[in-house]
Enzyme design. Structure first.
Site, PDB file in Angstrom:
ATOM      1  N   LYS A 167      76.070  41.038  67.495  1.00 22.12           N
ATOM      2  CA  LYS A 167      75.340  39.794  67.749  1.00 22.12           C
ATOM      3  C   LYS A 167      75.066  39.102  66.418  1.00 22.12           C
ATOM      4  CE  LYS A 167      71.188  38.685  67.748  1.00 22.12           C
ATOM      5  NZ  LYS A 167      71.435  37.375  67.108  1.00 22.12           N
ATOM      6  N   GLU A 240      69.133  47.015  56.683  1.00 17.86           N
ATOM      7  CA  GLU A 240      69.429  46.393  55.379  1.00 17.86           C
ATOM      8  C   GLU A 240      68.592  45.136  55.322  1.00 17.86           C
ATOM      9  OE1 GLU A 240      73.559  45.702  55.862  1.00 17.86           O
ATOM     10  OE2 GLU A 240      74.040  47.820  55.932  1.00 17.86           O
ATOM     11  N   CYS A 274      70.857  38.718  49.590  1.00 20.49           N
ATOM     12  CA  CYS A 274      69.779  39.716  49.577  1.00 20.49           C
ATOM     13  C   CYS A 274      69.533  40.211  48.161  1.00 20.49           C
ATOM     14  CB  CYS A 274      70.103  40.866  50.516  1.00 20.49           C
ATOM     15  SG  CYS A 274      71.689  41.654  50.181  1.00 20.49           S
ATOM     16  N   GLU A 370      60.199  36.571  48.989  1.00 20.03           N
ATOM     17  CA  GLU A 370      61.649  36.382  48.862  1.00 20.03           C
ATOM     18  C   GLU A 370      61.953  34.921  49.191  1.00 20.03           C
ATOM     19  OE1 GLU A 370      64.260  37.985  51.918  1.00 20.03           O
ATOM     20  OE2 GLU A 370      65.770  38.425  50.415  1.00 20.03           O
TER      21      GLU A 370
HETATM   22  P1  NAD Z   1      66.467  37.377  60.401  1.00 18.19           P
HETATM   23  O1  NAD Z   1      65.719  38.669  60.315  1.00 18.19           O
HETATM   24  O2  NAD Z   1      65.736  36.157  60.751  1.00 18.19           O
HETATM   25  O3  NAD Z   1      67.670  37.483  61.463  1.00 18.19           O
HETATM   26  C1  NAD Z   1      68.655  38.500  61.371  1.00 18.19           C
HETATM   27  C2  NAD Z   1      69.213  38.758  62.768  1.00 18.19           C
HETATM   28  O4  NAD Z   1      68.190  39.329  63.592  1.00 18.19           O
HETATM   29  C3  NAD Z   1      69.719  37.515  63.508  1.00 18.19           C
HETATM   30  O5  NAD Z   1      70.918  37.849  64.173  1.00 18.19           O
HETATM   31  C4  NAD Z   1      68.590  37.259  64.512  1.00 18.19           C
HETATM   32  O6  NAD Z   1      69.010  36.559  65.667  1.00 18.19           O
HETATM   33  C5  NAD Z   1      68.177  38.677  64.862  1.00 18.19           C
HETATM   34  N1  NAD Z   1      66.844  38.831  65.453  1.00 18.19           N
HETATM   35  C6  NAD Z   1      65.843  37.905  65.546  1.00 18.19           C
HETATM   36  N2  NAD Z   1      64.760  38.470  66.148  1.00 18.19           N
HETATM   37  C7  NAD Z   1      65.097  39.747  66.440  1.00 18.19           C
HETATM   38  C8  NAD Z   1      64.400  40.842  67.042  1.00 18.19           C
HETATM   39  N3  NAD Z   1      63.125  40.739  67.455  1.00 18.19           N
HETATM   40  N4  NAD Z   1      65.049  42.017  67.164  1.00 18.19           N
HETATM   41  C9  NAD Z   1      66.330  42.165  66.727  1.00 18.19           C
HETATM   42  N5  NAD Z   1      67.041  41.175  66.142  1.00 18.19           N
HETATM   43  C10 NAD Z   1      66.418  39.979  66.001  1.00 18.19           C
HETATM   44  O7  NAD Z   1      67.212  37.259  58.993  1.00 18.19           O
HETATM   45  P2  NAD Z   1      68.040  36.032  58.428  1.00 18.19           P
HETATM   46  O8  NAD Z   1      67.068  34.973  58.054  1.00 18.19           O
HETATM   47  O9  NAD Z   1      69.171  35.733  59.344  1.00 18.19           O
HETATM   48  O10 NAD Z   1      68.696  36.690  57.105  1.00 18.19           O
HETATM   49  C11 NAD Z   1      68.139  36.627  55.849  1.00 18.19           C
HETATM   50  C12 NAD Z   1      67.557  37.968  55.452  1.00 18.19           C
HETATM   51  O11 NAD Z   1      68.562  38.983  55.480  1.00 18.19           O
HETATM   52  C13 NAD Z   1      67.006  37.985  54.040  1.00 18.19           C
HETATM   53  O12 NAD Z   1      65.758  38.609  54.018  1.00 18.19           O
HETATM   54  C14 NAD Z   1      68.031  38.818  53.267  1.00 18.19           C
HETATM   55  O13 NAD Z   1      67.531  39.423  52.106  1.00 18.19           O
HETATM   56  C15 NAD Z   1      68.446  39.786  54.316  1.00 18.19           C
HETATM   57  N6  NAD Z   1      69.737  40.419  53.979  1.00 18.19           N
HETATM   58  C16 NAD Z   1      69.747  41.727  53.571  1.00 18.19           C
HETATM   59  C17 NAD Z   1      70.951  42.334  53.202  1.00 18.19           C
HETATM   60  C18 NAD Z   1      70.997  43.768  52.706  1.00 18.19           C
HETATM   61  O14 NAD Z   1      72.086  44.330  52.577  1.00 18.19           O
HETATM   62  N7  NAD Z   1      69.853  44.387  52.437  1.00 18.19           N
HETATM   63  C19 NAD Z   1      72.139  41.606  53.276  1.00 18.19           C
HETATM   64  C20 NAD Z   1      72.095  40.281  53.702  1.00 18.19           C
HETATM   65  C21 NAD Z   1      70.875  39.701  54.065  1.00 18.19           C
END
Ligand code: NAD
Length: 467
Positions: A167, A240, A274, A370
């Site tokens: 997803k 992650e 990230c 962040e």
């Molecule tokens: P987000 O947490 O808003 O969304 C990530 C995913 O989770 C999306 O697909 C979203 O639809 C889904 N989601 C939303 N609510 C949910 C729930 N209750 N349960 C399960 N899934 C749900 O993150 P974002 O804004 O899309 O991404 C940015 C973040 O990702 C930043 O904090 C970044 O640092 C992090 N990131 C981390 C890594 C790593 O390897 N550590 C890599 C890339 C991005």
């Protein structure tokens, strides 16, 4: 351009539709098919049904499928890169790099195997550890690297013998649907399912009773929810999550040598990485010189639509993140001194001028949180131990970089940084064969390397009496 989801081996329409916006214009360019709860159920049950046969295939057979998926993606790599720029915003050369890296990850994992290990063998006993797949894996991904994040998850999950429901983030579903279109011709039905939501199905998927493991990349706030949702059924999870990586500059560097690398580590993908550098600690004697060098790089950076040649920094991926960044610009102006940028661009789309902020206190939101965008605070230190303590004073612990003239000094500082990875004198780099993940609230578990593949399996011990 495929707009359909992949469920049970078929490309299907959704119960609804989702507008997908090009962040360089702020306007929708396509509608993706979007699932409802019934389609999510169908995707999970398809994956569950496909699991026994897929798990029973040996490593070699699964490697053949994963390699053919990589081949299929390679054939359309230029289309994928253009699509990635259109929906995510990053400059085309960075999009090409992401596509190449994702395909390379799949090829790497197709070459990996986990062999049984003899834990004990004597006259009376033979004990062997096998690794078995877990079942249905939910792969939930963010919008900053929509291709790499999906391929990094489905590659090892499938290789280890699991089936998958992927997803993507709702603002970047098209690349995942492009992967789905290739997979529909390559993989057996149900082995990979790809559904699209509007931020409404992640909770349901990550708590689903028939999902054995959730591999999640996204924010720490959502990661906590994923952990909670899986608690009832004791799901395996890999999280992650976010980071607030510090770059620590030592006093024996030449500013002219390191400033461009620091700027690049902070602004690649418009800072939406990230492990981007999100705060810089500079020694007092070099502070003004480094601030000026970074401000010059920021003022000269070419900020434009990612599909224009020469663009260094594209738009912010979505409106919500763009508005969040406007808040950080206010914080920067109120608490620090903005020496470059500090404003959105006056044009269509979600563009922010690369921003350098100096003389900002450690407790400002821009330093503690962040920011996930091209807005960089630069902080002064007098004593290296103080800089290390301030870098470590964070709930996050993903990465960090030490810039040093003397490499050994750099390594000594790196050893004291409490994060999953620390680079010395290099920008961010995650080789496929090296585990990567977060300390503290930047995550649980690792991707990459043997550890990353093992995370999609469980130990199965066979303990035999001999004689
Ligand atoms: P987000 O947490 O808003 O969304 C990530 C995913 O989770 C999306 O697909 C979203 O639809 C889904 N989601 C939303 N609510 C949910 C729930 N209750 N349960 C399960 N899934 C749900 O993150 P974002 O804004 O899309 O991404 C940015 C973040 O990702 C930043 O904090 C970044 O640092 C992090 N990131 C981390 C890594 C790593 O390897 N550590 C890599 C890339 C991005």
């Amino acid at each position: 351009m495929n707009t359909k989801m992949l469920i049970g081996g078929k490309l299907v329409d959704g119960a609804g539709k989702l507008d997908v916006v090009n962040p360089a214009t702020g306007r929708s360019f396509v509608q993706a098919e979007r699932a409802d709860e019934a389609q999510l159920e169908l995707a999970v049950s398809s994956a569950k049904q496909a699991f026994p046969a897929w798990a029973a295939c040996g490593w070699e057979e699964r490697a053949g499928y994963v390699s053919r998926l990589a081949d299929g993606l390679e054939e359309v790599k230029d289309d994928l890169a253009r699509l990635l720029t259109m929906e995510q915003g990053k400059p085309l050369n960075q999009a090409k790099g992401e596509i190449a890296a994702g395909i390379q990850e799949m090829r790497h994992v197709a070459g990996q195997r986990i062999e049984p290990v003899v834990l004990r063998e004597d006259a009376r006993t033979r004990i062997i550890e096998h690794r078995t797949p877990l079942g249905v894996v939910a792969a939930i991904t963010p919008w900053n690297f929509p291709f790499l994040m999906v391929t990094q998850k489905i590659g090892p999950a499938l290789m280890a013998g699991n089936t998958v429901v992927a997803k993507p983030a709702p603002t970047t579903p098209m690349i995942a649907l492009a992967i789905a279109a290739v997979a529909a011709d390559v993989l057996p039905a149900g082995v990979l399912n790809v559904i699209v939501d509007d931020n409404d199905l992640g909770a349901k998927l990550s708590g689903h009773r028939d999902v054995a493991k959730v591999t999640f990349t996204g924010s720490t706030v959502t990661g906590r929810k994923v952990g909670a949702a899986g608690a009832d059924t004791l799901k395996r999870i890999t999280l992650e999550l976010g980071g607030n990586d510090a770059a620590i500059v030592l006093d024996d560097v030449r500013v002219a040598d390191v400033a461009p690398s620091i700027f690049r580590a902070a602004t690649m993908n418009a800072g939406q990485v990230c492990l981007a550098t999100k705060r810089v600690y500079a020694p007092a004697p070099l502070y003004d010189e480094l601030c000026d060098a970074l401000a010059k790089l920021a003022s000269e950076a070419v900020v434009d639509d990612g599909d224009k040649q020469g663009t260094q920094i594209g738009p912010i991926q979505n409106r919500m993140q763009y508005e969040k960044l406007l808040g950080y610009l206010d914080d920067a102006k109120a608490n620090g001194t903005v020496i470059a940028g500090g404003h959105p661009l006056e044009r269509e789309g979600y563009f922010i001028a690369p921003t350098i902020v100096r003389d900002i206190p450690d407790d400002a939101a821009l330093v503690r949180e962040e920011q996930f965008g091209p807005v960089l605070p630069v902080l002064k230190y007098d004593d290296i131990d103080d800089a290390i303590a301030r870098a470590n004073d964070s709930e996050y612990g993903l990465g960090g970089i030490v810039w040093a003239g003397d490499t050994q000094r750099g390594v000594e500082v790196a050893m004291k940084i409490n994060t999953g990875t620390v680079w010395v004198n290099k920008g961010v780099e995650i080789p496929s064969d090296i585990p990567f993940g977060g300390a503290k609230q930047s995550g649980i578990g690792r991707k990459g390397g043997d550890e990353g593949l093992e995370a999609f399996t469980q130990p199965h011990i066979v303990n035999v009496a001999l004689g």
